[in-house]
Scaffold this active site. Structure first.
Site, short mmCIF file in Angstrom:
data_model
loop_
_atom_site.label_atom_id
_atom_site.label_comp_id
_atom_site.label_asym_id
_atom_site.label_seq_id
_atom_site.Cartn_x
_atom_site.Cartn_y
_atom_site.Cartn_z
N ASP A 307 -22.00 11.40 64.98
CA ASP A 307 -22.24 12.08 63.69
C ASP A 307 -20.92 12.49 63.04
O ASP A 307 -19.86 12.46 63.66
CB ASP A 307 -23.11 13.32 63.96
CG ASP A 307 -23.64 13.95 62.67
OD1 ASP A 307 -23.69 13.27 61.63
OD2 ASP A 307 -24.01 15.15 62.71
N GLU A 310 -17.93 10.17 58.57
CA GLU A 310 -17.55 9.55 57.27
C GLU A 310 -16.06 9.59 57.05
O GLU A 310 -15.54 8.69 56.39
CB GLU A 310 -18.29 10.26 56.13
CG GLU A 310 -19.80 10.07 56.14
CD GLU A 310 -20.51 10.76 57.29
OE1 GLU A 310 -19.98 11.79 57.75
OE2 GLU A 310 -21.54 10.27 57.76
N ASP A 420 -29.18 12.56 56.41
CA ASP A 420 -29.97 13.76 56.12
C ASP A 420 -30.88 13.61 54.92
O ASP A 420 -30.54 13.98 53.81
CB ASP A 420 -29.01 14.94 55.85
CG ASP A 420 -28.16 15.24 57.06
OD1 ASP A 420 -28.50 14.78 58.17
OD2 ASP A 420 -27.15 15.95 56.91
O1 MIG Z 1 -23.41 19.31 59.12
O2 MIG Z 1 -25.42 18.33 64.02
O3 MIG Z 1 -26.89 14.26 59.94
O4 MIG Z 1 -28.73 14.89 61.94
O5 MIG Z 1 -28.72 17.52 62.91
C1 MIG Z 1 -24.59 18.86 59.71
C2 MIG Z 1 -26.16 18.93 63.01
C3 MIG Z 1 -24.29 18.13 60.98
C4 MIG Z 1 -25.68 16.25 60.40
C5 MIG Z 1 -26.60 15.20 60.93
C6 MIG Z 1 -27.87 15.85 61.43
C7 MIG Z 1 -27.53 16.87 62.49
C8 MIG Z 1 -26.55 17.91 61.94
N1 MIG Z 1 -25.35 17.24 61.43
#
Ligand code: MIG
Length: 662
Positions: A307, A310, A420
């Protein structure tokens, strides 16, 4: 037929695996202009459809809007959103002339598809350093196949990753995880995995485990495995800056982080507070980070989600400094309310700012490269490094891996989820439209957060979303912090959820077989109707139905309070209705338009003319499915070519083919 046209000296992205000679002749179809970078213009005919762009927003037909291919952490996907998490620069034009085009370019590139001028497709980027591939063929499907051969074979997850999975931000303790498993099992709802979001870590430090709340993680992993449930932890891109944190210190010592223009490690604020970003474009650094997953694979973890790659930046140290400078400039001692908007704007501009992306540098083979010049590579390279390391750590078994940010090429080593979304009805339809476009770019292991990530989900929304989700290879229910619980057992009559998820498990022999076929033979798992029916205007314009594999068509309900929906059959088909209680009802239906009633606790899908599909009995997890005793449903006299393997081996020569006759 695929041809390569090169302008300037492009950055090597690794998206393409075939080594093609550069054409000496000018590029066909497009008018090229070398002003302010480079642009490619194509005059569209009225009847042309423009497919592609992977995860992008809006329609299956992308005409009428403008899209930026620029990996973006944007939690609010509106109709007007121009860029999402993935950058997938492939388009396919079908109509007067039919061809595909891939723009291999490592950072922002814009696709104006008839927005500025209705009949003009214009693709442009800032630097005239780009490889463009033109793909010709007799049909959209052939063009996609050639493109997929150009970019290499798609990732195949372990079979258990095609089971139903539950996630939430966050299950805070190991007992909370046990509770989820217990409730699913109590209601006899199948479940193959539970996800661990950032709170399993110690202060959001990658590869650490919170000892208070997850002190018994090794035991939890064991216990869950006995129930047929795997745990899938999240890994974030940023490494927390903290003295004594071994990973932070090691990375610093070895010079593995992205730097600023003075060569000092860049400091960005994300969940852990200030962090450094590992330089995934530096192979050595990437492999170093990837091998850290060992801390978790050693405990028996078999899957991960990457995660914030980007990369997402809440603020940077430089940004905060700039903020205070601007703040004192604006206020200059004046505390009046009039400054509110100006202050608000500079606070908001801290997140994912161009200034930050312009001040991060990577070490690519000893050369410093500005992040914003290769922005779309970051999540892709993170996940590629992860996959390479996982091959070393778990050489014989496939590991589940999917990422939020991506670029074409990453499809060879992982899947993606679409980021999201919200608990909105429109986002069910958005997912449906993204699926075929993702497949065109080789991303087969894909799916959205079922039930929606942001906002509170209603029972009917989750049920209807599952009606689509049972067909997506990645089938995960996930929800954000502070939203209503949306595990299936949280709602009235959980047996309705069970029944629908049972259907997913009954379909696994088919879905898994089709998935293998698509991966091995470079085919699309989800197809727009127009790909099979090029001359049928109804099929070409259909934006809310898909073919799934070679045998099925789906037409999910995506509006609230609907008692059913209109379905267009481009050929005679057999409808299969899942009734409450699990019984299946079959009806032959003629080509044309039908209103199909679909109560909330039923699912209807369609078997194509002269085809049949295999089903098995449902089970609580994929490991306990009996894949040897299959029933065929569909048209008499039909046959089905079944692909199977052991569901986990990295050795694809173990795939077996068998013809089943009905
Ligand atoms: O700033 O880890 O897309 O699936 O639950 C949010 C917390 C960070 C974004 C991910 C989401 C995840 C969340 N993350």
């Amino acid at each position: 037929m695929t041809k390569k046209y090169t302008y300037g000296s492009p950055f090597f992205t690794g998206a393409v695996v075939k080594d093609l000679a550069i054409e000496a002749t000018p590029i066909p179809y497009f008018k090229v202009c070398l002003e302010d970078g480079i642009s490619f213009e194509y005059k569209m005919n009225d009847r042309d459809i423009v497919y592609g762009l992977g995860e992008a927003s809006r329609g299956i037909n992308k005409r009428g809007y403008v899209y930026d291919s620029y990996c973006s952490d944007d939690f609010c996907h509106l109709e007007t959103t121009r860029s999402l998490y993935g950058a997938h620069n492939f388009i396919l034009i079908e109509g007067e002339q039919t061809f595909g085009a891939f723009f291999d370019y490592p950072t922002k590139i814009t696709f104006d598809i008839g927005f500025t001028k209705a009949d003009t497709l214009k693709i442009f980027c800032n630097k005239a350093d780009i490889d463009v591939y033109i793909i010709e063929g007799d049909s959209p499907l052939e063009i996609v196949k050639s493109f997929r051969q150009l970019i290499g074979k798609s990732y195949i997850p372990p079979r258990w990753a095609m089971g139903y999975m539950q996630s939430r931000w966050s299950y805070y303790t190991s007992d909370a995880v046990r509770e989820v498993a217990k409730n699913y099992r109590k209601e006899n709802i199948p479940l193959d995995a539970i996800f661990l979001d950032i709170d399993y870590m110690e202060d959001y430090k990658d590869f650490t485990i919170n000892s208070e709340r997850f002190g018994d993680l090794p035991q939890l992993i064991e216990e869950m495995k006995e129930e047929g449930i795997r745990l899938v932890p999240i890994i974030d891109a940023g490494v927390k800056i903290e003295d004594g944190y071994d990973i932070y210190e090691e990375g610093l010592e070895k010079g593995y982080y992205c730097v600023d223009k003075d060569g000092k490690p860049f400091k960005a604020g994300v969940w852990p507070g200030l962090t450094h970003f590992p330089d995934f474009l530096n192979e050595e650094a990437g492999l170093w980070f990837g091998l850290k997953y060992k801390a978790l694979t050693d405990l028996g973890i078999e899957g991960f989600w990457n995660d914030m790659n980007e990369p997402a930046i809440f603020y940077s140290e430089n940004g905060i400094n700039r903020f205070y400078e601007k703040l004192s400039e604006i206020t200059n001692g004046d505390k009046s309310v009039d400054n509110y908007n100006k202050i608000k704007d500079i606070v908001n501009s801290l997140q994912n700012s161009q200034e930050d992306y312009n001040s991060i540098y990577h070490n690519v083979n000893g050369k410093l490269i500005k992040h914003n010049d290769i922005h779309n590579m970051y999540g892709y390279k993170m996940t590629e490094c992860t996959a390479k390391a996982l091959k070393k750590l778990r050489p014989d078994e496939r590991t589940l891996l999917f990422s939020r940010a991506s670029y074409v090429g990453m499809h060879r080593c992982a899947g993606i989820w679409t980021g999201d979304n919200f608990s909105w009805w429109s986002h069910i339809l958005l997912e449906l439209k993204q699926l075929p476009a993702l497949n065109m770019c080789g991303f087969l292991y894909v799916g959205a957060d079922l039930g929606g990530f942001g906002n509170n989900a209603s029972r009917d929304l989750v049920l209807r979303w599952l009606g689509l989700g049972i067909f997506t290879p990645l089938m995960r229910n996930h929800a954000a912090l502070c939203t209503r619980d949306q595990e299936c057992y949280q709602f009235e009559n959980p047996e309705d959820f069970k029944n629908i998820i049972d259907l997913r498990y009954r379909l696994i022999p088919y879905l898994y077989s089709e998935f293998l076929k698509c991966a091995v033979e470079d085919k699309m798992f989800f197809k727009p109707l127009g790909f099979e029916y090029k001359d049928d205007e109804m099929a070409r314009n259909c934006e809310d139905q898909l073919f799934v594999g070679e045998e099925l068509m789906i037409a999910p309900v995506y509006t609230q309070n609907a008692i059913g929906r209109y379905v267009y059959l481009p050929e005679d088909m057999m409808s299969v209705r899942l009734k409450a209680g699990g019984e299946l009802e079959f009806a032959e239906m003629a080509k044309g338009h039908h209103f199909v009633e679909i109560p909330l606790n039923e699912v209807v899908f369609f078997i194509r003319s002269g085809k049949c599909i295999p089903l098995c009995e449902p089970a609580l997890s994929t490991d306990s499915l009996d894949m040897d005793n299959l029933t065929l449903i569909g048209f008499d006299g039909a046959s089905y070519e079944l692909y199977t393997d052991d569901g986990m081996s990295t050795d694809l020569s173990k795939i077996q083919k068998k013809t089943l006759e009905k």
